[in-house]
Design a protein around this motif. Structure first.
Motif, PDB file in Angstrom:
ATOM      1  N   PRO A 272       0.792  -1.217   0.000  1.00 32.47           N
ATOM      2  CA  PRO A 272       0.000   0.000   0.000  1.00 32.47           C
ATOM      3  C   PRO A 272       0.835   1.284   0.000  1.00 32.47           C
TER       4      PRO A 272
ATOM      5  N   ARG B 155      -3.289  -9.911  -3.452  1.00 31.76           N
ATOM      6  CA  ARG B 155      -2.654  -8.909  -2.611  1.00 31.76           C
ATOM      7  C   ARG B 155      -3.344  -7.566  -2.787  1.00 31.76           C
TER       8      ARG B 155
ATOM      9  N   SER C 103      -6.675  -7.748  -1.148  1.00 33.78           N
ATOM     10  CA  SER C 103      -6.489  -7.795   0.299  1.00 33.78           C
ATOM     11  C   SER C 103      -6.255  -6.409   0.854  1.00 33.78           C
ATOM     12  N   TRP C 104      -5.383  -5.697   0.188  1.00 41.33           N
ATOM     13  CA  TRP C 104      -5.094  -4.356   0.662  1.00 41.33           C
ATOM     14  C   TRP C 104      -6.359  -3.516   0.648  1.00 41.33           C
TER      15      TRP C 104
ATOM     16  N   LEU D 211      -9.331  -4.539   1.004  1.00 44.56           N
ATOM     17  CA  LEU D 211     -10.198  -4.924   2.116  1.00 44.56           C
ATOM     18  C   LEU D 211      -9.639  -4.437   3.440  1.00 44.56           C
ATOM     19  N   LEU D 212      -8.321  -4.505   3.571  1.00 46.43           N
ATOM     20  CA  LEU D 212      -7.701  -4.066   4.819  1.00 46.43           C
ATOM     21  C   LEU D 212      -7.932  -2.583   5.058  1.00 46.43           C
ATOM     22  N   THR D 213      -7.958  -1.814   3.988  1.00 43.76           N
ATOM     23  CA  THR D 213      -8.147  -0.381   4.143  1.00 43.76           C
ATOM     24  C   THR D 213      -9.622  -0.013   4.252  1.00 43.76           C
TER      25      THR D 213
ATOM     26  N   ARG E 275     -12.071  -0.455   2.175  1.00 45.07           N
ATOM     27  CA  ARG E 275     -12.747   0.020   0.974  1.00 45.07           C
ATOM     28  C   ARG E 275     -13.697  -1.041   0.438  1.00 45.07           C
ATOM     29  N   ALA E 276     -14.083  -1.936   1.302  1.00 43.01           N
ATOM     30  CA  ALA E 276     -14.858  -3.093   0.869  1.00 43.01           C
ATOM     31  C   ALA E 276     -16.197  -2.680   0.285  1.00 43.01           C
TER      32      ALA E 276
ATOM     33  N   HIS F  29     -19.695  -9.292  -4.060  1.00 46.18           N
ATOM     34  CA  HIS F  29     -20.841 -10.114  -3.695  1.00 46.18           C
ATOM     35  C   HIS F  29     -21.274 -10.982  -4.865  1.00 46.18           C
TER      36      HIS F  29
ATOM     37  N   MET G 285     -18.866 -13.863  -5.975  1.00 48.99           N
ATOM     38  CA  MET G 285     -18.929 -15.088  -5.188  1.00 48.99           C
ATOM     39  C   MET G 285     -20.202 -15.855  -5.509  1.00 48.99           C
ATOM     40  N   GLY G 286     -21.297 -15.127  -5.601  1.00 48.46           N
ATOM     41  CA  GLY G 286     -22.563 -15.774  -5.918  1.00 48.46           C
ATOM     42  C   GLY G 286     -22.495 -16.511  -7.245  1.00 48.46           C
TER      43      GLY G 286
ATOM     44  N   ALA H 102     -11.218 -20.166  -1.746  1.00 48.30           N
ATOM     45  CA  ALA H 102     -10.926 -18.740  -1.822  1.00 48.30           C
ATOM     46  C   ALA H 102     -10.075 -18.304  -0.637  1.00 48.30           C
ATOM     47  N   ASN H 103     -10.477 -18.696   0.551  1.00 51.97           N
ATOM     48  CA  ASN H 103      -9.694 -18.349   1.736  1.00 51.97           C
ATOM     49  C   ASN H 103      -8.260 -18.828   1.607  1.00 51.97           C
TER      50      ASN H 103
ATOM     51  N   PHE I 131      -6.303 -16.800  -0.961  1.00 52.72           N
ATOM     52  CA  PHE I 131      -5.942 -15.488  -0.421  1.00 52.72           C
ATOM     53  C   PHE I 131      -4.853 -15.624   0.632  1.00 52.72           C
TER      54      PHE I 131
END
Lengths: 226, 226
Positions: free
Chosen positions: B50, B126, B129-130, B132-134, B136-137, B144, B147-148, B183-184, B187
DNA sequence: ATTTATATTGACAACAATGTCAGTATATCT
DNA sequence: AGATATACTGACATTGTTGTCAATATAAAT
């Protein structure tokens, strides 16, 4: 956390000389201060990610001024390193005591839950992930040992269990792979878990079911074919 | 990517008036420029995390000035959003075409490898992930649907396969859990994989073996007990 | 009570990063 | 060729963040 600590408002009571100073400064032990700062930093990091790690913010959370943080940790980098060290230590302790607890071989569900709790539910995995993403991996060579220790402990348990059942000793690499998968999954869940679950319409209970399902998968494999 | 485009070196040949201007400015189409910028940003992000996402650096990589980036993306945030959107799209495409390919039901290994490649080997995981970590999800509500869609496609394949084998249709939640685990794990591997592998003394080939092992685990479960 | 050590602070310095703007150059259109 | 749209640039403004420093207050020691 709503109202920040105010400077003494009852100061202008008497214009006399007695009223002109009322500093009331809090002075903690160095250890205590460091702990508070690390706690606040960890929380910020977990909540807002890497970009939320600003000295001024952390200082405000603790209720001190930001140079105090510099005083205790030298620099921002120093703070980050301390954060990393503490997270690694916590992780190691949690994992090894979990492995040490007796009820492992019979029921992996508890065990898996422990791992996921230690990594995912608390912010540890997110913290470590960020550390790895920012390329600070090399500084924490502890991580190596941690993985090694855990796999060793696990392998010991497994051999013990195999002997009890009169089965051949399990492959060392197989054990390693189980540990790796668990670690990967736990880290992954810590990061994308909530997002995926939401997308799939899973509630909190569904996540629990997922963990149980995963535990069963590993359990079956544990005393299964191989 | 090693040598950046240089400004014309053959300029001081004649001290005459003909030599005093040699602008030679490159002008790309807006689309092309955006693509180059996104590529450079993605690479920086994958390599340095980041904190490596600075306009000036990216501009230098591309060989332009940093206001050019602002011209194309409005703001830094705009650039990030574009990055996210593209990563999501790429991911979706890769995954769905992988799911669409015929040889799924028989051999999961290829399939798993596809997923891991798409997520882990390239920097996509990566990057996400970043994001999501920040936190910004919320901006990428696409996740959504992705995944569906994937779970739906997978479930279809599975039912098809079950019918072929004359078995009962698999549980929908079981399919979802398989996808979530994959997926988990992917990641997780993208983030801690290298670190764990090193700690365990696994080389590149070992990582391949791990993926194969995981594929087998899922495969066994695929047409196994449940 | 006085001294000592150090946790803490406010003000300032230094720097880095995003963003603005007026102007320049280049591809395209007529 | 000339006109037009716009990709692009250099210089500057602005803001935010880390880090420095001299001064201050407080707990513990004498």
């Amino acid at each position: 956390m709503s109202s920040v600590a105010k400077s003494p408002a009852a100061k202008a009571a008497l214009p006399e000389k007695t009223a002109e100073k009322a500093p009331k400064r809090v002075r903690r032990t160095a250890e205590e201060a460091r702990r508070l700062i690390l706690d606040a930093a960890e929380e910020r990091l977990a909540k807002q990610g890497p970009e939320g790690l600003r000295l001024q913010d952390i200082a405000r959370d603790v209720g001190i001024s930001h140079p105090a943080i510099l005083h205790h940790f030298e620099s921002r980098e120093g703070l980050v390193r301390a954060l990393i060290a503490r997270a690694n230590k916590q992780l190691r302790d949690t994992m090894l005591t979990a492995l040490g607890g007796g009820h492992v071989s019979t029921d992996a569900a508890d065990h898996i839950d422990h791992v996921f709790r230690a990594l995912s539910d608390r912010g540890t995995a997110r913290l470590l992930s960020w550390l790895l993403l920012t390329g600070r991996a090399s500084e924490s060579s502890d991580a190596h040992n941690i993985m090694g220790e855990i796999v060793a402990a696990l392998q010991a348990r497994r051999e013990e269990y195999a002997e009890m059942k009169g089965k051949p000793a399990p492959d060392k690499e197989d054990t390693l792979f189980m540990a790796m998968l668990t670690a990967n999954a736990a880290f992954g869940e810590a990061i994308v878990g909530r997002q995926l679950a939401e997308g799939a319409g899973l509630d909190q209970d569904g996540i629990k079911r997922f963990r149980a399902w995963f535990a069963k998968l590993l359990n079956d494999h544990w005393d299964g074919d191989r």
